[in-house]
Motif scaffolding. Sequence first.
Motif, PDB file in Angstrom:
ATOM      1  N   LYS A  24      -3.657  31.777  57.154  1.00 34.06           N
ATOM      2  CA  LYS A  24      -3.211  30.686  57.831  1.00 34.06           C
ATOM      3  C   LYS A  24      -2.649  31.438  59.352  1.00 34.06           C
ATOM      4  CE  LYS A  24      -3.399  26.556  58.544  1.00 34.06           C
ATOM      5  NZ  LYS A  24      -2.682  25.040  57.885  1.00 34.06           N
ATOM      6  N   ASP A  84      -9.323  22.185  51.474  1.00 32.88           N
ATOM      7  CA  ASP A  84     -10.457  21.683  52.577  1.00 32.88           C
ATOM      8  C   ASP A  84     -10.775  22.233  52.759  1.00 32.88           C
ATOM      9  OD1 ASP A  84     -12.099  20.117  53.266  1.00 32.88           O
ATOM     10  OD2 ASP A  84     -11.212  19.933  55.051  1.00 32.88           O
ATOM     11  N   GLU A  85      -9.379  23.438  53.767  1.00 37.33           N
ATOM     12  CA  GLU A  85      -9.791  24.573  54.587  1.00 37.33           C
ATOM     13  C   GLU A  85     -11.000  25.424  53.888  1.00 37.33           C
ATOM     14  OE1 GLU A  85      -6.181  23.190  57.310  1.00 37.33           O
ATOM     15  OE2 GLU A  85      -6.055  24.428  55.663  1.00 37.33           O
ATOM     16  N   SER A  86      -9.744  25.718  52.891  1.00 42.11           N
ATOM     17  CA  SER A  86     -10.343  27.004  51.698  1.00 42.11           C
ATOM     18  C   SER A  86     -11.425  26.739  51.169  1.00 42.11           C
ATOM     19  CB  SER A  86      -9.723  27.007  50.596  1.00 42.11           C
ATOM     20  OG  SER A  86     -10.077  27.981  49.733  1.00 42.11           O
ATOM     21  N   ASP A 118     -12.350  32.164  45.966  1.00 46.03           N
ATOM     22  CA  ASP A 118     -11.189  31.644  45.939  1.00 46.03           C
ATOM     23  C   ASP A 118     -10.284  30.678  44.644  1.00 46.03           C
ATOM     24  OD1 ASP A 118     -13.139  28.782  44.851  1.00 46.03           O
ATOM     25  OD2 ASP A 118     -12.381  27.895  46.585  1.00 46.03           O
ATOM     26  N   ARG A 169     -14.019  24.587  53.536  1.00 51.76           N
ATOM     27  CA  ARG A 169     -14.391  25.402  54.546  1.00 51.76           C
ATOM     28  C   ARG A 169     -14.896  26.713  55.053  1.00 51.76           C
ATOM     29  NH1 ARG A 169     -12.525  23.308  58.966  1.00 51.76           N
ATOM     30  NH2 ARG A 169     -10.676  22.319  57.941  1.00 51.76           N
ATOM     31  N   LEU A 170     -14.360  27.554  54.809  1.00 52.26           N
ATOM     32  CA  LEU A 170     -13.537  28.828  55.726  1.00 52.26           C
ATOM     33  C   LEU A 170     -15.189  29.469  54.773  1.00 52.26           C
ATOM     34  CD1 LEU A 170     -12.759  30.708  56.708  1.00 52.26           C
ATOM     35  CD2 LEU A 170     -10.819  30.981  55.191  1.00 52.26           C
ATOM     36  N   TRP A 195     -12.037  33.323  62.193  1.00 43.41           N
ATOM     37  CA  TRP A 195     -10.507  32.934  62.401  1.00 43.41           C
ATOM     38  C   TRP A 195     -11.082  31.671  64.479  1.00 43.41           C
ATOM     39  CZ3 TRP A 195      -6.127  32.672  61.232  1.00 43.41           C
ATOM     40  CH2 TRP A 195      -5.348  32.085  62.113  1.00 43.41           C
ATOM     41  N   PHE A 214      -4.375  28.638  53.189  1.00 44.32           N
ATOM     42  CA  PHE A 214      -5.340  26.835  53.610  1.00 44.32           C
ATOM     43  C   PHE A 214      -5.684  25.906  52.734  1.00 44.32           C
ATOM     44  CE2 PHE A 214      -7.209  30.928  55.361  1.00 44.32           C
ATOM     45  CZ  PHE A 214      -7.762  30.776  56.560  1.00 44.32           C
ATOM     46  N   ASP A 215      -4.963  25.014  53.281  1.00 39.59           N
ATOM     47  CA  ASP A 215      -5.065  24.365  51.897  1.00 39.59           C
ATOM     48  C   ASP A 215      -7.151  24.226  51.293  1.00 39.59           C
ATOM     49  OD1 ASP A 215      -7.111  22.147  53.508  1.00 39.59           O
ATOM     50  OD2 ASP A 215      -5.171  21.607  54.296  1.00 39.59           O
ATOM     51  N   ARG A 226     -13.112  29.808  64.911  1.00 37.16           N
ATOM     52  CA  ARG A 226     -14.438  29.089  64.223  1.00 37.16           C
ATOM     53  C   ARG A 226     -12.677  27.372  63.549  1.00 37.16           C
ATOM     54  NH1 ARG A 226     -19.185  28.310  61.937  1.00 37.16           N
ATOM     55  NH2 ARG A 226     -20.278  29.286  63.366  1.00 37.16           N
ATOM     56  N   LEU A 227     -11.581  28.480  62.917  1.00 32.39           N
ATOM     57  CA  LEU A 227     -10.473  27.785  62.357  1.00 32.39           C
ATOM     58  C   LEU A 227      -9.317  27.420  63.471  1.00 32.39           C
ATOM     59  CD1 LEU A 227      -9.686  29.715  59.514  1.00 32.39           C
ATOM     60  CD2 LEU A 227     -10.385  27.797  59.548  1.00 32.39           C
TER      61      LEU A 227
END
Length: 466
Positions: free
Chosen positions: A393, A404-406, A429, A408-409, A463, A401-402, A465-466
């Motif tokens: 990040k 949830d972010e991981s 991950d 989604r990514l 990136w 990334f936490d 999208r994030l």
Amino acid sequence: MTTTPIDTSAATFDSEKLSAAAREHLWMHFTRMSAYQDAPVPTIVRGEGARIFDSFGRSYIDGLSGLFVVQVGHGRQELAEAAYRQASELAFFPLWSYAHPQAIELADRLADLAPGDLNKVFFTTGGGEAVETAWKAAKQYFKLVGKPMKHKVISRSIAYHGTPQGALSITGIPDAKKWFEPLVPGAHKAANTNFYRAPEHGDDIEAFGRWAADDIGRAIEMEGPDTVAAVFVEPVQNSGGCFPPPPGYFQRLREICDRHDVLLVSDEVICAFGRLGTTFACDKFGYVPDIITCAKGMTSGYSPIGAAIVSDRVAEPFYSGSDYFPHGYTFGGHPVSAAVAMANLDIFDREGLNQHVLQNEPAFRATLDKLRDLPIVGDVRGDGYFYGIELVKDKTTKETFDDDESERLLRGFLSKALFEAGLYCRADDRGDPVVQLAPPLIVGQSEFDEIEQILRSVLTEAWSRL
């Protein structure tokens, strides 16, 4: 470099029918089957050189060699012919008290290629079985030499060593193990060699390497050297994103194992057979283990096989009197697989694939290093034709990334987007989020550029999208 492709161009596939049958009956490995409840199952029907083709006829660059396997590329006619000839002559016979020429010849060739006194080859059908074999051999070895308490194993955090119960115990990924516990007792973890996130000596890679090796020594001492049988390490650790060893790391680890009379097992299921530019990766990093576990690239995936290659010293008690190793697999050293392995190694010799990797690895690294200008790319690391790109990040703080972010990514976007863009690779991950690359050993600059361009486009979109 060129290949002679197998002609499957006349084959036609009903993609919808295949996908429906897959959803109904095929339980895929390490797969969220619910993901295909309302979506087609990606179905690969053909390979040629460094490319694969799906049931719709779309082409992709195979950026992972299947699963770190297809070293010589897809569609090698001579490997198919080697399998056909052997199956026509002797399709199967076990190695249980009997031998066959293909296993003898392959064992002789592997012993000649292996370093030091690693001269005894125990065949399996894959890498996890090879790891299982190595642990069992280590435990029995110490019982035979009068040290029955030495049974434990030290391996590294986040490392993956296979799915059989013993190999899974050696594995250092909690999520891979949680559903299957209790596992085989006696497997303990120490630090890996992720210098990007070094908890100690982050400004001095040699000091960090010594610290990481010494951490394994501390684990041995904590458990008691008289109880530890073996240390299992990959030359470049796969899981977590391709952690190469710091300078001097393996020399220090060899010293530690010798001091405590602990066997050093080099798990080369991924790294052997040219992945790093040498037949066995321990040669590249200048150490001689007591056991090598290997599989995948031995046949370039054209037929399944694996092996534990054991030193004469460790094998000696098993060759004396009435002692033997009460362990084996029905299909270990299968005649067809052994014949394909011999033909595969012939290709390595004839085409100089190890030399090709050594000559081209600087270009591969330099091409991937271009991605460092992207805000999402924190690190590019690896060796040979085996690289991981860690995603972050914040490049300055290395903030990851936490969960949830991981989710989604990686699963929500990257895996599908990279595939749709024409690149088959791994977004992983198990540890911090990474993209892993391990293309067939036949590729060169044009494929490196194609991989970099696809990654650049997709990571840029990720990136945004994030």
